[in-house]
Design a protein around this motif. Structure first.
Motif, short mmCIF file in Angstrom:
data_model
loop_
_atom_site.label_atom_id
_atom_site.label_comp_id
_atom_site.label_asym_id
_atom_site.label_seq_id
_atom_site.Cartn_x
_atom_site.Cartn_y
_atom_site.Cartn_z
N GLN A 100 -7.37 9.15 -0.67
CA GLN A 100 -8.24 7.97 -0.67
C GLN A 100 -7.49 6.76 -1.24
OE1 GLN A 100 -11.34 7.90 0.61
NE2 GLN A 100 -11.03 10.02 1.22
N PRO A 101 -6.87 5.95 -0.39
CA PRO A 101 -6.15 4.76 -0.89
C PRO A 101 -7.01 3.87 -1.79
CG PRO A 101 -5.63 5.11 1.42
CD PRO A 101 -6.73 6.09 1.06
N ALA A 102 -8.30 3.77 -1.50
CA ALA A 102 -9.18 2.94 -2.33
C ALA A 102 -9.28 3.50 -3.74
CB ALA A 102 -10.56 2.83 -1.70
N ALA A 103 -9.26 4.82 -3.88
CA ALA A 103 -9.32 5.45 -5.21
C ALA A 103 -8.03 5.20 -5.98
CB ALA A 103 -9.57 6.95 -5.08
N ILE A 104 -6.91 5.23 -5.29
CA ILE A 104 -5.62 4.92 -5.92
C ILE A 104 -5.63 3.46 -6.38
CG2 ILE A 104 -3.13 4.77 -5.59
CD1 ILE A 104 -3.47 7.05 -3.46
N ALA A 105 -6.07 2.57 -5.50
CA ALA A 105 -6.13 1.15 -5.83
C ALA A 105 -7.04 0.90 -7.03
CB ALA A 105 -6.61 0.34 -4.62
N GLU A 106 -8.18 1.59 -7.09
CA GLU A 106 -9.09 1.43 -8.23
C GLU A 106 -8.44 1.91 -9.52
OE1 GLU A 106 -12.23 0.75 -10.83
OE2 GLU A 106 -11.65 -0.18 -8.93
N GLY A 107 -7.72 3.03 -9.46
CA GLY A 107 -6.99 3.50 -10.63
C GLY A 107 -5.95 2.50 -11.09
N LEU A 108 -5.23 1.92 -10.14
CA LEU A 108 -4.24 0.89 -10.47
C LEU A 108 -4.90 -0.33 -11.11
CD1 LEU A 108 -2.02 1.04 -7.27
CD2 LEU A 108 -1.29 1.58 -9.60
#
Length: 160
Positions: A100-108
């Motif tokens: 989930q790229p959006a989950a990675i982006a949110e973590g970042l």
């Protein structure tokens, strides 16, 4: 901020470089591919980083996560395979779905903007990494050997 991609080029990395070449020059300037670095340089990079991001789909152990934590670097890693356990769970790292790229982006985003989160992860990560010692590894291995011997089952069969 700069994004450093550290390590050798993986054998299926072609699409990453294709996307990189299509990025605007200003974005490309904020990204650096270091290639392999020495262990000393790697420790310095971990210590200087805002965070280490390591989100593979599969991992055998998670050594980069523990190395980063041992250097006092907050970690964003995948919530799959051995990584949550190696990272010390959500108390010691930000975990996300690598699919989930959006989950990675949110973590970042969380790591970039939340200084208290980074401080908490630094402390918890150092404590987690301290548990990974050669002495403890030997103890766990010895306990496994003893259990196997007590079970009466052969540890290795003739077929192995």
């Amino acid at each position: 901020m700069r994004l450093l991609l550290v390590g050798r080029t993986a054998w299926k990395a072609g699409p990453v470089f294709e996307v990189f070449r299509r990025l605007p020059p200003a974005v490309q300037a904020a990204v650096a591919f270091t290639g392999r670095v020495s262990e000393a340089d790697l420790a310095d990079l971990y210590a200087a980083a805002l965070a280490t991001v390591y989100v593979p789909f599969f991992e055998g152990f998670g050594l980069p996560v523990v190395e980063a934590q041992a250097s006092g670097c907050p970690v964003l890693t995948a919530n799959v395979s051995s990584l949550p356990e190696a990272a010390g769970g959500p108390a010691a790292a930000v975990l996300c779905d690598p699919h989930q790229p959006a989950a990675i982006a949110e973590g970042l985003r969380r790591l970039a903007h939340d200084e208290l989160l980074r401080a908490r992860l630094r402390t918890a990560g150092l404590a987690n990494a301290a548990g990974f010692t050669w002495e403890r590894t030997a103890q766990v291995l010895w306990q496994a050997v003893q259990l196997a011997m007590q079970s009466g089952q052969p540890v290795l069969s003739d077929a192995q």
